[in-house]
Scaffold this motif. Structure first.
Motif, mmCIF file in Angstrom:
data_model
loop_
_atom_site.group_PDB
_atom_site.id
_atom_site.type_symbol
_atom_site.label_atom_id
_atom_site.label_comp_id
_atom_site.label_asym_id
_atom_site.label_seq_id
_atom_site.Cartn_x
_atom_site.Cartn_y
_atom_site.Cartn_z
ATOM 1 N N GLY A 125 0.818 -1.218 0.000
ATOM 2 C CA GLY A 125 0.000 0.000 0.000
ATOM 3 C C GLY A 125 0.847 1.260 0.000
ATOM 4 N N CYS A 126 1.909 1.259 0.796
ATOM 5 C CA CYS A 126 2.808 2.428 0.840
ATOM 6 C C CYS A 126 3.513 2.622 -0.497
ATOM 7 C CB CYS A 126 3.824 2.271 1.958
ATOM 8 S SG CYS A 126 3.113 2.235 3.605
ATOM 9 N N MET A 127 3.926 1.501 -1.097
ATOM 10 C CA MET A 127 4.593 1.587 -2.398
ATOM 11 C C MET A 127 3.635 2.077 -3.479
ATOM 12 S SD MET A 127 6.874 -1.825 -2.414
ATOM 13 C CE MET A 127 8.127 -2.118 -1.202
ATOM 14 N N ALA A 128 2.357 1.756 -3.326
ATOM 15 C CA ALA A 128 1.361 2.232 -4.289
ATOM 16 C C ALA A 128 1.291 3.760 -4.281
ATOM 17 C CB ALA A 128 -0.005 1.625 -3.986
ATOM 18 N N VAL A 129 1.505 4.348 -3.106
ATOM 19 C CA VAL A 129 1.546 5.819 -3.018
ATOM 20 C C VAL A 129 2.708 6.346 -3.853
ATOM 21 C CG1 VAL A 129 1.911 7.773 -1.455
ATOM 22 C CG2 VAL A 129 0.444 5.880 -0.750
ATOM 23 N N GLY A 130 3.858 5.696 -3.773
ATOM 24 C CA GLY A 130 5.021 6.102 -4.561
ATOM 25 C C GLY A 130 4.797 5.930 -6.052
ATOM 26 N N VAL B 52 6.150 10.368 -4.103
ATOM 27 C CA VAL B 52 7.170 9.314 -4.164
ATOM 28 C C VAL B 52 7.926 9.270 -2.839
ATOM 29 C CG1 VAL B 52 9.270 8.534 -5.324
ATOM 30 C CG2 VAL B 52 7.404 9.508 -6.674
ATOM 31 N N VAL B 53 8.337 10.421 -2.354
ATOM 32 C CA VAL B 53 9.059 10.496 -1.076
ATOM 33 C C VAL B 53 8.165 10.011 0.059
ATOM 34 C CG1 VAL B 53 10.131 12.065 0.587
ATOM 35 C CG2 VAL B 53 10.603 12.320 -1.855
ATOM 36 N N LEU B 54 6.903 10.420 0.052
ATOM 37 C CA LEU B 54 5.958 9.973 1.073
ATOM 38 C C LEU B 54 5.832 8.448 1.065
ATOM 39 C CD1 LEU B 54 3.864 10.629 3.265
ATOM 40 C CD2 LEU B 54 2.153 10.791 1.432
ATOM 41 N N GLY B 55 5.744 7.854 -0.119
ATOM 42 C CA GLY B 55 5.663 6.399 -0.226
ATOM 43 C C GLY B 55 6.881 5.709 0.360
ATOM 44 N N ILE B 56 8.058 6.258 0.092
ATOM 45 C CA ILE B 56 9.298 5.682 0.630
ATOM 46 C C ILE B 56 9.344 5.809 2.149
ATOM 47 C CG2 ILE B 56 11.814 5.949 0.696
ATOM 48 C CD1 ILE B 56 11.584 6.825 -2.295
ATOM 49 N N VAL B 57 9.021 6.993 2.646
ATOM 50 C CA VAL B 57 9.042 7.222 4.102
ATOM 51 C C VAL B 57 8.035 6.314 4.798
ATOM 52 C CG1 VAL B 57 8.528 8.928 5.907
ATOM 53 C CG2 VAL B 57 9.928 9.578 3.936
ATOM 54 N N LEU B 58 6.827 6.208 4.253
ATOM 55 C CA LEU B 58 5.813 5.335 4.847
ATOM 56 C C LEU B 58 6.266 3.879 4.850
ATOM 57 C CD1 LEU B 58 2.478 6.808 3.420
ATOM 58 C CD2 LEU B 58 3.300 6.905 5.783
ATOM 59 N N THR B 59 6.898 3.443 3.770
ATOM 60 C CA THR B 59 7.384 2.062 3.694
ATOM 61 C C THR B 59 8.409 1.796 4.786
ATOM 62 O OG1 THR B 59 7.006 2.004 1.302
ATOM 63 C CG2 THR B 59 8.483 0.344 2.206
ATOM 64 N N VAL B 60 9.353 2.702 4.966
ATOM 65 C CA VAL B 60 10.378 2.533 6.000
ATOM 66 C C VAL B 60 9.737 2.515 7.392
ATOM 67 C CG1 VAL B 60 12.383 3.623 7.099
ATOM 68 C CG2 VAL B 60 12.241 3.485 4.610
ATOM 69 N N LEU B 61 8.795 3.431 7.638
ATOM 70 C CA LEU B 61 8.133 3.474 8.940
ATOM 71 C C LEU B 61 7.342 2.194 9.213
ATOM 72 C CD1 LEU B 61 6.888 7.187 9.061
ATOM 73 C CD2 LEU B 61 8.781 6.147 10.339
ATOM 74 N N VAL B 62 6.664 1.678 8.214
ATOM 75 C CA VAL B 62 5.896 0.438 8.374
ATOM 76 C C VAL B 62 6.833 -0.714 8.720
ATOM 77 C CG1 VAL B 62 4.642 -1.312 7.026
ATOM 78 C CG2 VAL B 62 3.873 1.052 7.004
ATOM 79 N N ILE B 63 7.951 -0.804 8.019
ATOM 80 C CA ILE B 63 8.900 -1.892 8.277
ATOM 81 C C ILE B 63 9.444 -1.802 9.699
ATOM 82 C CG2 ILE B 63 11.181 -2.798 7.666
ATOM 83 C CD1 ILE B 63 10.452 -2.115 4.722
#
Length: 105
Positions: free
Chosen positions: A64-69, A81-92
């Motif tokens: 889902g986070c990557m879909a934002v990117g 794109v940056v938001l998607g990356i940041v969200l992915t890192v935070l989720v992990i």
């Protein structure tokens, strides 16, 4: 470079989707770094099904986070794109901490 970045994001999202499905089916413990190298007596201290369930949730959340990117690449919005990356890192990070706390017996 935008098209290449978008393709890479889609490939990564598909990989995470496949991993999420594998983990949701109760398979793939050998893919979990750290767990797969533990001796059997230490593996017995962990609830494998909880780990797999949490890992599948983490993978699906990352998709889902990557879909934002990917959306950011499609509409040419670098901030998405940056938001998607940041969200992915935070989720992990969130899920790794949670899995470590909640999966011990």
């Amino acid at each position: 470079t935008g098209e290449i970045r978008m393709k890479a994001q889609i490939i990564a999202a598909l990989l995470f989707l496949v991993l999420g499905i594998v983990f949701a089916c109760g398979k793939g413990t050998f893919l979990i770094a750290g767990y797969n190298t533990l001796p059997e007596e230490k593996k017995a201290r962990y609830d494998t099904q909880k780990i797999l369930k949490s890992m599948s949730r983490m993978m699906f959340s990352c998709v889902g986070c990557m879909a934002v990117g990917v959306l950011g690449s499609i509409v040419d919005a670098p901030w998405l794109v940056v938001l998607g990356i940041v969200l992915t890192v935070l989720v992990i990070v969130f899920f790794l901490i949670r899995i470590n706390r909640e999966s011990k017996r």
